[in-house]
Design an enzyme around this catalytic site. Sequence first.
Site, PDB file in Angstrom:
ATOM      1  N   LEU A 111       0.567  -3.034   2.555  1.00 44.72           N
ATOM      2  CA  LEU A 111       0.543  -3.844   1.345  1.00 44.72           C
ATOM      3  C   LEU A 111       0.417  -5.293   1.796  1.00 44.72           C
ATOM      4  O   LEU A 111       1.151  -5.722   2.686  1.00 44.72           O
ATOM      5  CB  LEU A 111       1.841  -3.688   0.544  1.00 44.72           C
ATOM      6  CG  LEU A 111       1.982  -2.501  -0.415  1.00 44.72           C
ATOM      7  CD1 LEU A 111       3.392  -2.499  -1.007  1.00 44.72           C
ATOM      8  CD2 LEU A 111       0.945  -2.544  -1.514  1.00 44.72           C
ATOM      9  N   ASP A 112      -0.495  -6.060   1.196  1.00 42.90           N
ATOM     10  CA  ASP A 112      -0.641  -7.445   1.628  1.00 42.90           C
ATOM     11  C   ASP A 112       0.585  -8.262   1.220  1.00 42.90           C
ATOM     12  O   ASP A 112       1.421  -7.813   0.429  1.00 42.90           O
ATOM     13  CB  ASP A 112      -1.944  -8.060   1.096  1.00 42.90           C
ATOM     14  CG  ASP A 112      -1.986  -8.157  -0.415  1.00 42.90           C
ATOM     15  OD1 ASP A 112      -1.068  -8.757  -1.000  1.00 42.90           O
ATOM     16  OD2 ASP A 112      -2.949  -7.638  -1.027  1.00 42.90           O
ATOM     17  N   MET A 113       0.684  -9.455   1.746  1.00 42.28           N
ATOM     18  CA  MET A 113       1.872 -10.280   1.557  1.00 42.28           C
ATOM     19  C   MET A 113       2.139 -10.586   0.087  1.00 42.28           C
ATOM     20  O   MET A 113       3.288 -10.739  -0.338  1.00 42.28           O
ATOM     21  CB  MET A 113       1.730 -11.594   2.348  1.00 42.28           C
ATOM     22  CG  MET A 113       2.989 -12.441   2.338  1.00 42.28           C
ATOM     23  SD  MET A 113       2.922 -13.819   3.509  1.00 42.28           S
ATOM     24  CE  MET A 113       1.600 -14.807   2.805  1.00 42.28           C
TER      25      MET A 113
END
Length: 257
Positions: free
Chosen positions: A128-130
């Site tokens: 999951l991206d930041m």
Amino acid sequence: MAWTRTYDEAEPQRVNRWLAQSGVCSRREAETLIAEGRVSIDGQVVEDAGRKIEPGQTLVLADAAAGPGAAPAAEVFSLVIHKPVGVVSAQPEGKQIPAARLLTRERLWGPAAPIPDPKASLPPLGRLDMDSRGLLLLSQDGVLAKALIGPQSTLDKEYLVQVAGPITPRKIALLRHGLSLDGRQLKPAKVTEIGNRRLRIVLTEGRNRQIRRMCDLVELKVVDLFRTRIGPLRLGDLPEGRWRPLTAEERAALIAT
């Protein structure tokens, strides 16, 4: 069990850098794995630490359990985290906070469980991206990794997505089937409007920042991206910023799917 993944970025990348970005190990550890002959690309053992992997090529990392320094089976961790925004799934850069830093006794949710060593390598099985939040699975389990992110994986992932901009039938049709990223057609997605500029999106692939880029292509800006499910595994009532071990029953269900 070997760790296997097909490279789907647009440009070639050094193998050690890609392994680090994938959360498998640090760049230095990747160079050691290459020197030990554990890394191969499309069946050819990688001998040069500066080797780049090309789009579409498949990398195989031989099971660390077969090599020196392997952890005993009892120390193999598989952990479920409710990742908050601002935390990165894999290797941090600069002052970024890695998801593994949340794995403290104070943040454990539910019954007592072993706490992983802060230095342990716990790669994400589907990043999951930041700027996204929700269900994240960290694991040292090669069999589980193959089931979730291997080239033959069919596990779907469900997201609730808040967007800015008008949602139209044409945009939903394009999101479902009709978009390409990096010159390659995307697999069909299940996309449902659930009101108040919110979409439920179910994917069977995990390209880099895929949902955000898909929405950009139809002039929708993602305001909030929340992963609720990976195959049969649901986030449930796990509070944000907390973690728990994956149960044996959940592991079996993920592998059997």
